[in-house]
Design a protein around this motif. Structure first.
Motif, PDB file in Angstrom:
ATOM      1  N   GLU A 239     -14.924   6.240  14.819  1.00 48.24           N
ATOM      2  CA  GLU A 239     -14.285   6.680  16.217  1.00 48.24           C
ATOM      3  C   GLU A 239     -12.840   7.236  16.008  1.00 48.24           C
ATOM      4  O   GLU A 239     -12.151   7.477  17.100  1.00 48.24           O
ATOM      5  N   GLY A 240     -12.429   7.344  14.938  1.00 44.23           N
ATOM      6  CA  GLY A 240     -10.940   7.976  14.660  1.00 44.23           C
ATOM      7  C   GLY A 240      -9.961   6.890  14.552  1.00 44.23           C
ATOM      8  O   GLY A 240      -8.875   7.357  14.428  1.00 44.23           O
ATOM      9  N   LEU A 241     -10.402   5.572  14.585  1.00 40.91           N
ATOM     10  CA  LEU A 241      -9.013   4.811  14.462  1.00 40.91           C
ATOM     11  C   LEU A 241      -8.671   4.298  13.012  1.00 40.91           C
ATOM     12  O   LEU A 241      -9.529   4.621  12.058  1.00 40.91           O
ATOM     13  N   PHE A 242      -7.582   3.742  12.766  1.00 41.34           N
ATOM     14  CA  PHE A 242      -7.326   3.518  11.480  1.00 41.34           C
ATOM     15  C   PHE A 242      -7.979   2.312  11.139  1.00 41.34           C
ATOM     16  O   PHE A 242      -8.165   1.430  11.706  1.00 41.34           O
ATOM     17  N   ASP A 243      -8.667   2.206   9.938  1.00 38.71           N
ATOM     18  CA  ASP A 243      -9.517   1.244   9.259  1.00 38.71           C
ATOM     19  C   ASP A 243      -8.742   0.100   8.809  1.00 38.71           C
ATOM     20  O   ASP A 243      -8.518   0.186   7.633  1.00 38.71           O
ATOM     21  N   PHE A 244      -8.278  -0.849   9.479  1.00 38.75           N
ATOM     22  CA  PHE A 244      -7.476  -1.757   9.246  1.00 38.75           C
ATOM     23  C   PHE A 244      -8.210  -3.038   8.051  1.00 38.75           C
ATOM     24  O   PHE A 244      -7.334  -3.211   7.155  1.00 38.75           O
ATOM     25  N   THR A 245      -9.494  -2.866   8.088  1.00 36.72           N
ATOM     26  CA  THR A 245     -10.168  -3.745   6.905  1.00 36.72           C
ATOM     27  C   THR A 245     -10.542  -3.120   5.832  1.00 36.72           C
ATOM     28  O   THR A 245     -11.115  -3.725   5.165  1.00 36.72           O
ATOM     29  N   SER A 246     -10.069  -1.854   5.862  1.00 34.72           N
ATOM     30  CA  SER A 246     -10.646  -1.053   4.601  1.00 34.72           C
ATOM     31  C   SER A 246      -9.823  -1.596   3.181  1.00 34.72           C
ATOM     32  O   SER A 246      -8.861  -2.234   3.540  1.00 34.72           O
ATOM     33  N   GLU A 247     -10.407  -1.354   2.082  1.00 36.62           N
ATOM     34  CA  GLU A 247      -9.519  -1.882   0.940  1.00 36.62           C
ATOM     35  C   GLU A 247      -8.038  -1.432   0.749  1.00 36.62           C
ATOM     36  O   GLU A 247      -7.101  -1.897   0.735  1.00 36.62           O
ATOM     37  N   PRO A 248      -7.895   0.300   1.034  1.00 30.12           N
ATOM     38  CA  PRO A 248      -6.551   0.485   1.097  1.00 30.12           C
ATOM     39  C   PRO A 248      -5.796  -0.056   2.084  1.00 30.12           C
ATOM     40  O   PRO A 248      -4.547  -0.333   1.791  1.00 30.12           O
ATOM     41  N   SER A 249      -5.976  -0.394   3.411  1.00 29.18           N
ATOM     42  CA  SER A 249      -5.205  -1.098   4.212  1.00 29.18           C
ATOM     43  C   SER A 249      -4.777  -2.528   3.677  1.00 29.18           C
ATOM     44  O   SER A 249      -3.759  -3.078   3.863  1.00 29.18           O
ATOM     45  N   VAL A 250      -6.029  -3.030   3.177  1.00 29.50           N
ATOM     46  CA  VAL A 250      -5.696  -4.542   2.877  1.00 29.50           C
ATOM     47  C   VAL A 250      -4.509  -4.771   1.691  1.00 29.50           C
ATOM     48  O   VAL A 250      -3.631  -5.350   1.814  1.00 29.50           O
ATOM     49  N   GLU A 251      -4.822  -3.618   0.746  1.00 27.26           N
ATOM     50  CA  GLU A 251      -3.920  -3.598  -0.250  1.00 27.26           C
ATOM     51  C   GLU A 251      -2.535  -2.861   0.044  1.00 27.26           C
ATOM     52  O   GLU A 251      -1.310  -3.498  -0.405  1.00 27.26           O
ATOM     53  N   ALA A 252      -2.381  -2.142   1.049  1.00 22.06           N
ATOM     54  CA  ALA A 252      -1.218  -1.659   1.734  1.00 22.06           C
ATOM     55  C   ALA A 252      -0.320  -2.733   2.243  1.00 22.06           C
ATOM     56  O   ALA A 252       0.879  -3.178   2.081  1.00 22.06           O
ATOM     57  N   LEU A 253      -1.009  -3.696   2.847  1.00 21.05           N
ATOM     58  CA  LEU A 253      -0.445  -4.890   3.401  1.00 21.05           C
ATOM     59  C   LEU A 253       0.048  -5.876   2.383  1.00 21.05           C
ATOM     60  O   LEU A 253       1.060  -6.448   2.481  1.00 21.05           O
ATOM     61  N   LYS A 254      -0.542  -6.079   1.437  1.00 20.86           N
ATOM     62  CA  LYS A 254      -0.472  -6.802   0.286  1.00 20.86           C
ATOM     63  C   LYS A 254       0.884  -6.511  -0.294  1.00 20.86           C
ATOM     64  O   LYS A 254       1.992  -6.866  -0.794  1.00 20.86           O
ATOM     65  N   LEU A 255       0.810  -5.229  -0.374  1.00 20.11           N
ATOM     66  CA  LEU A 255       2.314  -4.452  -1.146  1.00 20.11           C
ATOM     67  C   LEU A 255       3.370  -4.522  -0.209  1.00 20.11           C
ATOM     68  O   LEU A 255       4.619  -4.802  -0.779  1.00 20.11           O
ATOM     69  N   MET A 256       3.121  -4.516   1.182  1.00 18.47           N
ATOM     70  CA  MET A 256       4.338  -4.610   2.176  1.00 18.47           C
ATOM     71  C   MET A 256       4.958  -5.897   1.614  1.00 18.47           C
ATOM     72  O   MET A 256       6.230  -6.343   1.802  1.00 18.47           O
ATOM     73  N   LYS A 257       3.952  -7.014   1.614  1.00 13.28           N
ATOM     74  CA  LYS A 257       4.647  -8.281   1.178  1.00 13.28           C
ATOM     75  C   LYS A 257       5.161  -8.601  -0.109  1.00 13.28           C
ATOM     76  O   LYS A 257       6.155  -9.215  -0.036  1.00 13.28           O
ATOM     77  N   ALA A 258       4.848  -7.853  -0.864  1.00 14.39           N
ATOM     78  CA  ALA A 258       5.503  -7.811  -2.284  1.00 14.39           C
ATOM     79  C   ALA A 258       6.744  -7.128  -2.142  1.00 14.39           C
ATOM     80  O   ALA A 258       7.959  -7.819  -2.867  1.00 14.39           O
ATOM     81  N   ILE A 259       6.905  -5.825  -1.430  1.00 13.47           N
ATOM     82  CA  ILE A 259       8.321  -5.527  -1.216  1.00 13.47           C
ATOM     83  C   ILE A 259       9.075  -6.296  -0.506  1.00 13.47           C
ATOM     84  O   ILE A 259      10.336  -6.127  -0.786  1.00 13.47           O
TER      85      ILE A 259
END
Length: 459
Positions: A239-259
């Motif tokens: 439907e065109g929304l950002f897929d928040f629960t996809s693997e790239p999104s999860v890894e991006a959130l983990k990266l934000m925490k690491a930074i």
């Protein structure tokens, strides 16, 4: 809150109309406004904004600009001088709010002819659905459409129609203070991977070169989305929304925490201006030379480095990627929307063409002036072709970098919730960043649930 603002604008409009028609006097106008809770600021906005101008006939061409564009591009008045009688105005928007535009469209009117400040994924779909804007197709010259870089033209298109006329190109990338990285004993080159980025940032702190190693803008479209794109840009739902629960999104959130572990403690705070979306803590830290690496659209480090004693210490590079990641990033353009109930539409197209091709605007944007250095790039193939054939002596190397990154980048999908999904989700995914939720995917699933609930409420 938005519904409340729209109601206020509609009420302001009705009261101003009655005042102008002589149905109420000024005293009653003020009394009714205060009783309605508009407050003195609302009354002032109604008077200053000139709602009554929406009904003026045969008015001059009336563009309205987002404030930051005027602030960063001082040559715009030179273009305005070529259009005698131009009624140039600053738009009543803050934090990308379009309530005033929507309220006027409900009355089938518009104070302005064209809005310069639209970012496609942010508000273009919402303004289309609300009947605020119409396509440019009947007014824009064919040669201009054909001159647009294809990915940018696609970004500004919905259902085959061009609802945005692009102006400024921004791409998310990486930057670093070479004085700090050199002091930390690091090579003067862009980190290839996020692991390299984190290791370098830690070394900056351990060496004492700077208090903090790295930073980012905590608004999701400036951090979560581009970091996810760096792994895989195909991160959107059907439907065109950002897929928040996809693997790239999860890894991006983990990266934000690491930074965050190598960053300044106020990194998650809202900005100091424009409804919290600008003047953000990451920009403050980089401008103060207290952090080594900075992930954001390239115009941010260029502007912040203007505060340094040695601006040549700023170096730019592509966004790092995850191991085996796609190496993509996010781009967007800021451009112009044509008001459905505006006037002077042919003249508006003539004006926007002159504005977006003006060579002085591009020289000032890229080479910088005494007051600003946005570094934003044009959307047209012909301008890059001319620069490649006859490279100006003022042309810095970063233009080739940013233009090259555009070819690897992907725009955030156009959707009515294109921006709002990140606004809704920010306090929820931050429960993981703050340690209140241990599982990043649980936090992101709650974001999905919240966005879906908000969409259902809007139906």
């Amino acid at each position: 809150m938005k519904i409340r603002k729209e109601e206020e604008y509609i009420l302001q409009d009705a009261l101003v109309r009655q005042l102008r028609q002589g149905r109420i006097d000024r005293r009653e106008f003020l009394t009714r406004s205060l009783v309605a809770g508009l407050g003195l600021a609302g009354i002032g906005a109604a008077a200053k904004g000139g709602i009554g101008a929406a009904r003026a006939q045969n008015r001059p061409l009336t563009p309205t600009f987002y404030q930051w564009i005027e602030d960063l591009h001082p040559s715009i008045p030179k273009v305005n001088e070529k259009f005698p009688g131009l009624n140039y105005q600053i738009a009543p928007v803050e934090g990308f709010g379009i309530e005033r535009f929507v309220a006027e469209a409900k009355n089938k009117e518009s104070t302005w002819d064209v809005y310069v400040g639209q970012t496609p994924f942010v508000e273009m779909s919402a303004m289309k659905e609300a009947g605020v804007i119409e396509p440019w197709d009947d007014y824009i010259p064919k040669e201009v459409i054909d001159d647009m870089i294809p990915s940018i033209r696609a970004e500004n298109t919905i259902d085959g129609k061009l609802y945005g006329w692009p102006f400024f190109l921004d791409v998310i990338g990486n930057s670093w203070h070479s004085g700090l990285t050199t002091k930390a004993g690091l090579p003067d080159q862009a980190p290839a991977t996020w692991d390299d980025h984190l290791a370098n940032a830690k070394k900056i702190m351990d060496s004492g070169a700077a208090p903090f190693g790295a930073t980012f803008d905590s608004h999701g479209w400036r951090s979560l989305a581009p970091m996810a794109h760096s792994m895989n840009p195909d991160v959107y739902t059907s439907e065109g929304l950002f897929d928040f629960t996809s693997e790239p999104s999860v890894e991006a959130l983990k990266l934000m925490k690491a930074i965050m572990a190598v960053s300044h403690p106020d990194i998650l705070l809202e900005g100091a201006s424009d409804g919290g979306v600008n003047g953000t803590p990451d920009e403050v830290a980089f401008a103060a030379q207290r952090v080594g690496y900075f992930t954001k659209y390239f115009n941010a480090p260029l502007r912040m480095a203007q505060n340094w004693d040695d601006q040549k210490a700023l170096h730019l590079g592509p966004l790092p990627k995850f191991a085996n990641g796609a190496g993509s990033t996010v781009f967007w353009t800021t451009g112009s929307a044509l008001f459905k109930y505006g006037q002077n539409k042919e003249k508006a197209a003539e004006y926007i063409k002159a504005l977006t091709y003006d060579p002085q605007i591009w020289k000032d944007s890229i080479a910088g002036t005494e007051t600003s250095h946005p570094g934003q790039l044009p959307p047209y193939k012909s301008i890059y072709a001319e620069w490649e054939t006859n490279k100006p002596d003022w042309m810095p190397d970063f233009v080739a970098l940013v233009r090259g990154q555009l070819d690897k980048a992907k725009a955030i999908n156009n959707h009515i919730f294109g921006l709002q999904q990140f606004v809704i989700g920010k306090p929820i995914w931050e429960t993981y960043l703050k340690g209140e939720e241990a599982d990043p995917k649980v936090a992101l699933q709650k974001v999905v649930d919240a966005v879906q609930a908000e969409m259902k409420r809007g139906k």
